[in-house]
Structure formats: structure tokens, C-alpha cells
Design a protein around this motif. Structure first.
Motif, PDB file in Angstrom:
ATOM      1  N   UNK A  79       1.038  -1.269   0.021  1.00 51.30           N
ATOM      2  CA  UNK A  79      -0.043   0.159  -0.241  1.00 51.30           C
ATOM      3  C   UNK A  79       0.888   1.636  -0.124  1.00 51.30           C
ATOM      4  N   UNK A  80       1.736   1.799   1.016  1.00 52.46           N
ATOM      5  CA  UNK A  80       2.611   2.557  -0.005  1.00 52.46           C
ATOM      6  C   UNK A  80       3.335   2.699  -0.677  1.00 52.46           C
ATOM      7  N   UNK A  81       3.747   1.599  -1.697  1.00 57.82           N
ATOM      8  CA  UNK A  81       4.233   1.457  -2.619  1.00 57.82           C
ATOM      9  C   UNK A  81       3.304   2.693  -3.482  1.00 57.82           C
ATOM     10  N   UNK A  82       2.220   1.724  -3.549  1.00 61.11           N
ATOM     11  CA  UNK A  82       0.602   2.464  -4.678  1.00 61.11           C
ATOM     12  C   UNK A  82       0.172   3.868  -4.008  1.00 61.11           C
ATOM     13  N   UNK A  83       1.065   4.380  -2.809  1.00 62.66           N
ATOM     14  CA  UNK A  83       0.513   5.302  -2.742  1.00 62.66           C
ATOM     15  C   UNK A  83       1.862   6.940  -2.713  1.00 62.66           C
ATOM     16  N   UNK A  84       3.044   5.875  -3.006  1.00 63.79           N
ATOM     17  CA  UNK A  84       4.086   6.359  -2.687  1.00 63.79           C
ATOM     18  C   UNK A  84       4.616   6.199  -4.167  1.00 63.79           C
ATOM     19  N   UNK A  85       4.967   6.115  -5.221  1.00 61.90           N
ATOM     20  CA  UNK A  85       4.979   5.591  -6.695  1.00 61.90           C
ATOM     21  C   UNK A  85       6.513   5.754  -6.882  1.00 61.90           C
ATOM     22  N   UNK A  89       9.473   3.596  -6.643  1.00 61.71           N
ATOM     23  CA  UNK A  89      10.461   3.575  -8.192  1.00 61.71           C
ATOM     24  C   UNK A  89      11.710   3.379  -8.093  1.00 61.71           C
ATOM     25  N   UNK A  90      12.081   4.654  -7.305  1.00 60.98           N
ATOM     26  CA  UNK A  90      13.410   5.017  -6.773  1.00 60.98           C
ATOM     27  C   UNK A  90      14.420   3.614  -5.683  1.00 60.98           C
ATOM     28  N   UNK A  91      13.652   2.858  -5.140  1.00 63.47           N
ATOM     29  CA  UNK A  91      13.890   2.225  -4.010  1.00 63.47           C
ATOM     30  C   UNK A  91      14.195   1.162  -5.069  1.00 63.47           C
ATOM     31  N   UNK A 141       6.848  -1.893 -10.448  1.00 60.31           N
ATOM     32  CA  UNK A 141       8.184  -1.791  -9.808  1.00 60.31           C
ATOM     33  C   UNK A 141       9.398  -2.984 -10.496  1.00 60.31           C
ATOM     34  N   UNK A 142       8.781  -4.257  -8.981  1.00 57.17           N
ATOM     35  CA  UNK A 142       9.762  -5.862  -8.967  1.00 57.17           C
ATOM     36  C   UNK A 142       9.992  -5.898 -10.654  1.00 57.17           C
ATOM     37  N   UNK A 143       8.875  -6.163 -11.701  1.00 51.84           N
ATOM     38  CA  UNK A 143       9.075  -6.529 -13.003  1.00 51.84           C
ATOM     39  C   UNK A 143      10.184  -5.732 -13.875  1.00 51.84           C
ATOM     40  N   UNK A 144       9.888  -4.537 -13.357  1.00 53.75           N
ATOM     41  CA  UNK A 144      10.993  -3.331 -14.231  1.00 53.75           C
ATOM     42  C   UNK A 144      12.242  -3.544 -13.385  1.00 53.75           C
ATOM     43  N   UNK A 145      12.465  -3.947 -12.336  1.00 52.14           N
ATOM     44  CA  UNK A 145      13.760  -4.259 -12.170  1.00 52.14           C
ATOM     45  C   UNK A 145      14.451  -5.626 -12.321  1.00 52.14           C
ATOM     46  N   UNK A 146      13.244  -6.894 -12.625  1.00 49.03           N
ATOM     47  CA  UNK A 146      13.836  -7.933 -13.286  1.00 49.03           C
ATOM     48  C   UNK A 146      14.229  -7.570 -14.160  1.00 49.03           C
ATOM     49  N   UNK A 147      13.550  -6.793 -14.973  1.00 48.99           N
ATOM     50  CA  UNK A 147      14.382  -6.606 -16.523  1.00 48.99           C
ATOM     51  C   UNK A 147      15.618  -6.180 -16.450  1.00 48.99           C
ATOM     52  N   UNK A 148      15.481  -5.309 -15.873  1.00 47.71           N
ATOM     53  CA  UNK A 148      16.601  -4.558 -15.287  1.00 47.71           C
ATOM     54  C   UNK A 148      17.912  -5.353 -15.672  1.00 47.71           C
ATOM     55  N   UNK A 149      17.945  -6.492 -14.414  1.00 48.84           N
ATOM     56  CA  UNK A 149      18.565  -7.392 -14.479  1.00 48.84           C
ATOM     57  C   UNK A 149      18.968  -8.837 -15.392  1.00 48.84           C
TER      58      UNK A 149
END
Length: 299
Positions: A79-85, A89-91, A141-149
Motif C-alpha cells: 500500500x505504501x508503494x501505491x501511495x508513494x510511487x 520506483x526510486x528504491x 516496480x519489481x517487474x521493471x527491476x527484473x528486466x534491468x537484471x
């Protein structure tokens, strides 16, 4: 061999450090936000670092030149991720990018910890080959990070996991087991959903799974979770029964009755067959996990 563990103050980090310290071929460098919260302070290096700061990851990796990086640090409160996108994303994405870029310069092996929330929950449990389709910003955000890896020049692996539970020293957040136990011991009523399904993961199992991946320098995606599909309500009842607490304080509810900022996938869970066959991974049952947690709480 130097191994760098990010997010070392978290639940997984606190279990990875002693596991790698037992293996004398590794020199452990741990990093987290703020002071070291782990009582065991010997035989490894702790560096406080804000990895969201440009240059922090590069400085750390340039200083220690780790052969292996295990990236556990993440913003995981859905929920924190949803409220503070932006913060999410930064983290979850920005830090991963910084680490990967720095890791490429020293050619480190990179293990990234991901989540079942990369899936939409329409047909779980999922294998490593199933297509991702997140329904909340944390999963995105985790999908985007997976793609970077995945797109990096590194030798890499991704460990996806589910609803991790266990005991951490000075933990900033409780998890499902400790939350249920603490509330019921105080005879507080709790509301728990019965229409979401997961394969809850004992933290020790996740740590061992990560170590198995590293030891084999395995590549690709691995599901590292429990292999029993349970609802949070099932988990709460089993927890109450194990600790001889009153189940009448547990109210079964539908997820639709909760006004949560972030959507939750209905049925995820992960199929661990690949990890079992290729790595020798062997997760505990939920009943065994409860016994292990109880033993840690009684120390």
C-alpha cells in the motif's frame, strides 16, 4: 570470495548473513539503512548506505569489489508503494539499476530477490515460465527491476518468493505469524481475508534457497517459496492453534471489504519444482515453519 548483501537489516538479510558466515569461502559485506540492527557483529563488515543516493552503490562496489551481490533491499509495503510511487520506483528500480551498473564494472554474479506480485493472480500457483502481469505498483516496480537484471551483461539469477515469515531482531515490521500471535495474545480481534491464496515462505527456507543458487552460480529465474497453498485466514487459524490461542478473535472477511490502496492478486503462490530438481531445494511445511518460529521466539 566477497559477497555483498543489501537490505541486511531486513528479515531475509538477517538470515542470509549467518548462513554465509558458516561457509568460510565467503567474506560477507552487509549494507543497510542506518545502524546495524543485527546482534551478531563479528566476522563480517557492515556499511550503512542509502543506495538511492547516486554514487552510493558504485562507491560500495568499487571499495569491496564483490564477486557476488545478493540484492534484498526493497520497498515491500504494497500500500505504501501505491501511495508513494516515486519512492517505490526510486528504491525498487533505481537502486537495482545503480547496483547492476556498478556490478557490471567488476563482473559480479547478481542475485535479485523478487516476488509473486509480478503476477495478476488469475491462475496461480505460477511457474518460472508464466508471463508476468502485475496489478499493483509494487509488482510493476519489481517487474521493471527484473528486466534491468535480465537485460544486464551480468551472470544473474532471480529468486521469486511469497509472503515471507519468520523472526528478525529489532524488526521494524511484523509479519503474518508474529502479527497474529501478538494480537491474539492481547485478546484483540483481527480480521483476516479468506479469498486470497499464497504459498507462504519460511525465511530460513528463502535464505537457504538463495545460498543454493549462489553455490551453483545458477542462472535464470527460480521460485523459492513454500509449497503449500494457504489463505491468510488458514495461516491465522493454524498459528492460533499452534500457540493455543483463541480462534474466536479471528474474523474471516472478504478482501472486497477492505479499502486498501493497492489491489492484491487473488491466487498467486509459486511452483517450486524447478528449484527442487535443479538446486536440491526442500522447503519446510507450514506446520514445521511454525515450530521453527516458536523456537526462535522462545530464545
Amino acid at each position: 570470495m566477497n559477497v555483498l548483501i543489501t537490505g541486511s537489516n531486513g528479515l531475509l538479510g538477517q538470515h542470509l548473513i549467518p548462513l554465509f558466515l558458516q561457509d568460510k569461502q565467503f567474506n560477507v559485506i552487509a549494507t543497510g539503512r542506518g545502524p546495524n540492527r543485527i546482534p551478531e557483529r563479528d566476522n563480517y563488515i557492515y556499511e550503512a548506505a542509502n543506495l538511492r543516493t547516486p554514487g552510493a552503490a558504485a562507491n560500495l562496489i568499487d571499495k569491496y569489489k564483490p564477486e557476488i551481490i545478493i540484492h534484498c533491499a526493497a520497498m515491500t509495503q504494497v500500500d505504501e508503494c501505491e501511495k508513494n510511487k516515486d519512492a517505490c520506483w526510486d528504491m525498487n528500480v533505481g537502486v537495482t539499476r545503480y547496483l547492476v551498473q556498478a556490478a557490471e564494472k567488476v563482473n559480479a554474479y547478481f542475485l535479485f530477490i523478487s516476488t509473486d506480485f509480478v503476477f495478476d493472480g488469475l491462475k496461480g500457483p505460477y511457474t518460472e515460465e508464466d508471463l508476468v502481469n502485475p496489478i499493483n505498483y509494487y509488482g510493476t516496480s519489481k517487474v521493471a527491476a527484473e528486466r534491468i537484471v535480465h537485460n544486464s551483461k551480468l551472470t544473474w539469477a532471480i529468486a521469486r518468493t511469497v509472503l515471507v515469515y519468520g523472526v528478525a531482531t529489532d524488526a521494524q515490521r511484523s509479519n503474518m505469524i508474529t502479527w497474529v500471535k501478538n494480537n491474539l495474545q492481547q485478546q484483540k480481534k483481527i480480521k483476516v481475508v479468506d479469498d486470497q491464496f499464497r504459498t507462504p515462505t519460511l525465511c530460513q527456507d528463502l535464505a537457504i534457497g538463495c545460498k543454493l543458487i549462489v553455490d551453483k552460480k545458477a542462472t535464470g529465474i527460480f521460485n523459492i517459496s513454500g509449497n503449500e497453498t494457504l489463505s491468510p485466514y488458514d495461516m491465522a487459524i493454524k498459528t492460533a492453534d499452534y500457540f493455543n490461542l483463541d480462534t474466536n478473535f479471528i474474523e474471516k472477511i472478504s478482501s472486497k471489504s477492505l479499502s486498501q490502496p493497492a489491489a492484491r492478486p487473488a491466487k498467486t503462490g509459486l511452483v517450486t519444482e524447478k528449484a527442487e530438481k535443479e538446486l536440491g531445494y526442500n522447503p519446510h511445511t507450514f506446520a514445521e515453519g511454525l515450530e521453527i518460529v516458536a523456537g526462535e521466539l522462545n530464545r
